[in-house]
Design a protein around this motif. Structure first.
Motif, short mmCIF file in Angstrom:
data_model
loop_
_atom_site.label_atom_id
_atom_site.label_comp_id
_atom_site.label_asym_id
_atom_site.label_seq_id
_atom_site.Cartn_x
_atom_site.Cartn_y
_atom_site.Cartn_z
N CYS A 177 0.84 -1.21 0.00
CA CYS A 177 0.00 0.00 0.00
C CYS A 177 0.87 1.25 0.00
CB CYS A 177 -0.93 0.00 1.21
SG CYS A 177 -2.24 -1.25 1.17
N SER A 178 1.93 1.24 0.81
CA SER A 178 2.82 2.40 0.87
C SER A 178 3.47 2.66 -0.49
CB SER A 178 3.91 2.17 1.92
OG SER A 178 3.36 1.95 3.21
N GLU A 179 3.87 1.59 -1.16
CA GLU A 179 4.56 1.76 -2.45
C GLU A 179 3.65 2.37 -3.50
OE1 GLU A 179 6.96 -0.91 -5.82
OE2 GLU A 179 6.48 -1.76 -3.86
N VAL A 180 2.42 1.88 -3.61
CA VAL A 180 1.54 2.41 -4.66
C VAL A 180 1.10 3.84 -4.34
CG1 VAL A 180 0.76 0.11 -5.35
CG2 VAL A 180 -0.53 1.36 -3.63
N ILE A 181 0.86 4.14 -3.07
CA ILE A 181 0.48 5.51 -2.70
C ILE A 181 1.64 6.47 -2.94
CG2 ILE A 181 -0.20 6.99 -0.77
CD1 ILE A 181 -1.68 4.58 0.42
N TRP A 182 2.84 6.05 -2.55
CA TRP A 182 4.02 6.90 -2.75
C TRP A 182 4.27 7.15 -4.23
CZ3 TRP A 182 6.40 9.98 0.41
CH2 TRP A 182 7.68 10.44 0.12
N ARG A 183 4.06 6.14 -5.06
CA ARG A 183 4.24 6.32 -6.50
C ARG A 183 3.20 7.28 -7.07
NH1 ARG A 183 4.67 1.47 -7.70
NH2 ARG A 183 6.94 1.40 -7.97
N GLY A 187 6.55 9.77 -6.09
CA GLY A 187 7.73 9.09 -5.60
C GLY A 187 8.26 8.07 -6.60
N PHE A 188 9.55 7.78 -6.53
CA PHE A 188 10.26 6.83 -7.39
C PHE A 188 10.46 7.35 -8.80
CE2 PHE A 188 7.57 4.03 -4.58
CZ PHE A 188 8.57 3.76 -3.66
N ASN A 189 9.75 8.40 -9.21
CA ASN A 189 9.83 8.87 -10.58
C ASN A 189 10.37 10.28 -10.72
OD1 ASN A 189 8.62 6.47 -11.52
ND2 ASN A 189 6.58 7.30 -11.16
N THR A 190 10.61 10.98 -9.63
CA THR A 190 11.01 12.38 -9.71
C THR A 190 11.94 12.71 -8.55
OG1 THR A 190 10.24 14.67 -9.74
CG2 THR A 190 8.98 13.13 -8.42
N GLN A 191 12.76 13.73 -8.77
CA GLN A 191 13.65 14.21 -7.71
C GLN A 191 13.01 15.35 -6.92
OE1 GLN A 191 16.46 12.66 -7.04
NE2 GLN A 191 16.15 11.27 -8.76
N ALA A 192 11.85 15.81 -7.35
CA ALA A 192 11.18 16.91 -6.65
C ALA A 192 10.59 16.42 -5.33
CB ALA A 192 10.08 17.49 -7.54
N GLU A 193 10.18 17.35 -4.52
CA GLU A 193 9.60 17.00 -3.22
C GLU A 193 8.28 16.26 -3.43
OE1 GLU A 193 8.28 19.14 0.99
OE2 GLU A 193 8.78 20.34 -0.76
N VAL A 194 8.12 15.18 -2.70
CA VAL A 194 6.94 14.32 -2.83
C VAL A 194 6.03 14.54 -1.63
CG1 VAL A 194 6.12 11.94 -3.00
CG2 VAL A 194 8.26 12.61 -4.11
N LYS A 195 4.74 14.64 -1.91
CA LYS A 195 3.75 14.74 -0.84
C LYS A 195 2.60 13.81 -1.16
CE LYS A 195 0.71 18.03 -0.55
NZ LYS A 195 0.02 19.34 -0.39
N VAL A 196 2.25 12.95 -0.22
CA VAL A 196 1.13 12.03 -0.40
C VAL A 196 0.10 12.29 0.69
CG1 VAL A 196 2.58 10.28 -1.46
CG2 VAL A 196 2.18 10.20 0.99
N VAL A 197 -1.11 11.86 0.43
CA VAL A 197 -2.23 12.08 1.35
C VAL A 197 -2.94 10.77 1.58
CG1 VAL A 197 -4.36 13.36 1.78
CG2 VAL A 197 -2.50 14.44 0.49
N VAL A 198 -3.23 10.45 2.84
CA VAL A 198 -4.01 9.28 3.22
C VAL A 198 -5.23 9.75 3.99
CG1 VAL A 198 -4.04 7.11 4.51
CG2 VAL A 198 -1.96 7.82 3.33
N ALA A 199 -6.38 9.19 3.67
CA ALA A 199 -7.63 9.57 4.33
C ALA A 199 -8.16 8.37 5.12
CB ALA A 199 -8.67 10.02 3.30
N LEU A 200 -8.46 8.61 6.40
CA LEU A 200 -8.99 7.57 7.27
C LEU A 200 -10.33 8.00 7.87
CD1 LEU A 200 -5.82 6.41 9.26
CD2 LEU A 200 -6.77 5.46 7.16
N PRO A 201 -11.26 7.08 8.04
CA PRO A 201 -12.57 7.43 8.58
C PRO A 201 -12.55 7.60 10.09
CG PRO A 201 -12.49 5.09 8.13
CD PRO A 201 -11.17 5.65 7.66
#
Length: 454
Positions: A177-183, A187-201
């Motif tokens: 799950c972490s890998e697909v969300i990060w991608r 992530g893994f494709n760019t040198q720029a700053e990466v930001k991901v978002v996770v939503a929980l109920p």
């Protein structure tokens, strides 16, 4: 003596067997921060107090087995974002999403039974998402987690890694799950700053029922959490994995939302390029766009390599962005001979970046049925001799598993153009899209690609 050991030896002053003075450790942390702005994260294992509140939020692991931590922190979802999220995913916010997205969790099969490496789910619209996640679970179990020797061979028999215990099952799940969300966040494709978002109920409703928004029991109760580090994301998902696994839960929907939010709703709409106005299609087992989102981080409907410019004498050539880099997990597609399956969808065929991934794992779409093909030899696609004759596994989240032998050597007595063989099964025809003239031998019964064993 490394820096952490020196710190422990000279700065830690025990007061008793159960208490400890961390004042010197805090001072050491501040001095270290003033020098180069960096801080050894291993010190967080000693005391959470060493990390300042404004720098990051810590999610310490519970010491009590079976205790499910409550969702704390994050930002409540707004009405505007809830509507945009539902429209991007399902095309409308005034009607609830299909029920399978609300009631399909991420559940692994029992570890003490065969196929313990696989997800278990009924056949529904979440299958395109689960197949992409399943491929990454197998990737971690077979290749990322096992130690390698100097000759790039595994210490244990490869098949032994497909029999994980419960702890490894959970680790494979949150790492995948972490890998697909990060991608999806770049992530893994760019040198720029990466930001991901996770939503929980949570238990609080933030968006009320109205003519423009129909409550579904999940979206209007979400808290959003942002991460700029893959390590922080993994710690967070490990802590709250139970929300993705709970029976009759919405693990599939939460993963879909995390991928969309990390990619950005506007970027997802741009990826679709007008072919669809929303991500999840009405097909029985879901859309290829969901699969490409998990595999490449972009919800592109185009499967060719790179960028192609398409136009005619009456229109300017417009770019169509396909797969921009080689994927660690591949994709094979066979549409079948039934035009009704794809009557409203232009057929796209994978290019070499999907047909020949970094590792011998492919998500498959065979006449609209999703599954995973994989081989246990890391060197399969790098060694011509290994690819001459090999075994390959086929698995679906419905519990279908078969073992096939693929022989790509030229046979004088073989029938040419096996792709047109009327007796070939759909799965054989799909495999022939990668190995055109291969001879395929089944080890066991020959089910249809979408069937599950009794």
């Amino acid at each position: 003596m490394d820096q952490l050991t020196k710190f422990l030896v000279y700065n830690k002053t025990p007061i008793s067997n159960t208490t400890m003075n961390y004042e010197a450790m805090k001072n050491g942390k501040n001095d270290k921060k003033l020098e180069n702005g960096e801080f050894d994260k291993r010190m967080l294992l000693l005391s959470p107090d060493l990390e300042m509140a404004e720098e990051r939020v810590l999610y310490a692991r519970s010491r009590q087995p079976g205790l499910k931590p409550a969702v704390v922190g994050g930002k409540p979802i707004t009405e505007e974002l809830a509507i945009e999220l539902r429209v991007t995913a399902f095309g409308t916010s005034s009607c609830p999403p299909r029920g399978e997205w609300i009631h399909t969790p991420l559940i692994m099969r029992p570890s003490d039974q065969p196929l313990g490496y696989g997800l278990a789910a009924p056949r529904n619209g979440t299958r395109s998402l689960l197949a992409g996640l399943q491929a990454h679970i197998i990737k971690w179990l077979l290749f990322d987690s096992r130690p390698m020797t100097k000759d790039n061979k595994s210490v244990e028999p490869p098949d032994s890694y497909l029999r994980p215990n419960e702890d490894r099952q959970e680790e494979a799940l949150w790492r995948a799950c972490s890998e697909v969300i990060w991608r999806c966040g770049g992530g893994f494709n760019t040198q720029a700053e990466v930001k991901v978002v996770v939503a929980l109920p949570t238990s609080t409703i933030y968006v009320q029922h109205s003519s423009t928004y129909y409550q579904d029991g999940i979206t209007e109760m979400l808290h959003l959490f942002e991460f700029k580090s893959l390590e922080d994301l993994q710690i967070f998902l490990k802590r709250y994995l139970y929300l993705f696994q709970s029976e009759d839960g919405s693990g599939s929907l939460l993963l879909l939302y995390a991928c969309i939010l990390s990619r950005g709703c506007e970027n997802v709409k741009k990826d679709l390029d007008g072919k669809l106005t929303y991500l999840v299609s009405t097909q029985v087992e879901g859309s290829l766009n969901v699969t490409t989102l998990l595999l490449s981080g972009r919800a592109t409907p185009y499967l060719h390599n790179g960028v192609q410019y398409v136009g005619d004498e009456d229109h300017y050539a417009m770019p169509q962005f396909g797969v921009l880099s080689r994927s660690p997990v591949g994709l094979l597609v066979w549409y079948g001979n039934d035009d009704n399956i794809t009557k409203n969808i232009s057929r796209q065929y994978p290019g070499s970046r999907l047909k020949t991934p970094a590792l011998p794992i492919w998500v498959t779409s065979c006449s609209g049925h999703y599954g995973v093909l994989f081989n246990t030899n890391r060197e399969l696609l790098r060694n011509y001799h290994a690819e001459r004759r090999f075994d390959i596994h086929y698995y679906t989240c419905g519990g279908c598993h078969v073992l096939l032998n693929v022989d790509t050597r030229a046979h004088e007595d073989s029938v040419t153009l096996r792709n047109d063989d009327i007796s070939a099964t759909p799965l054989e025809k799909l495999i022939h899209t990668k190995w055109q003239d291969a001879k395929i031998t089944w080890s066991g019964p020959v089910p249809f690609a979408g069937d599950s064993p009794n």
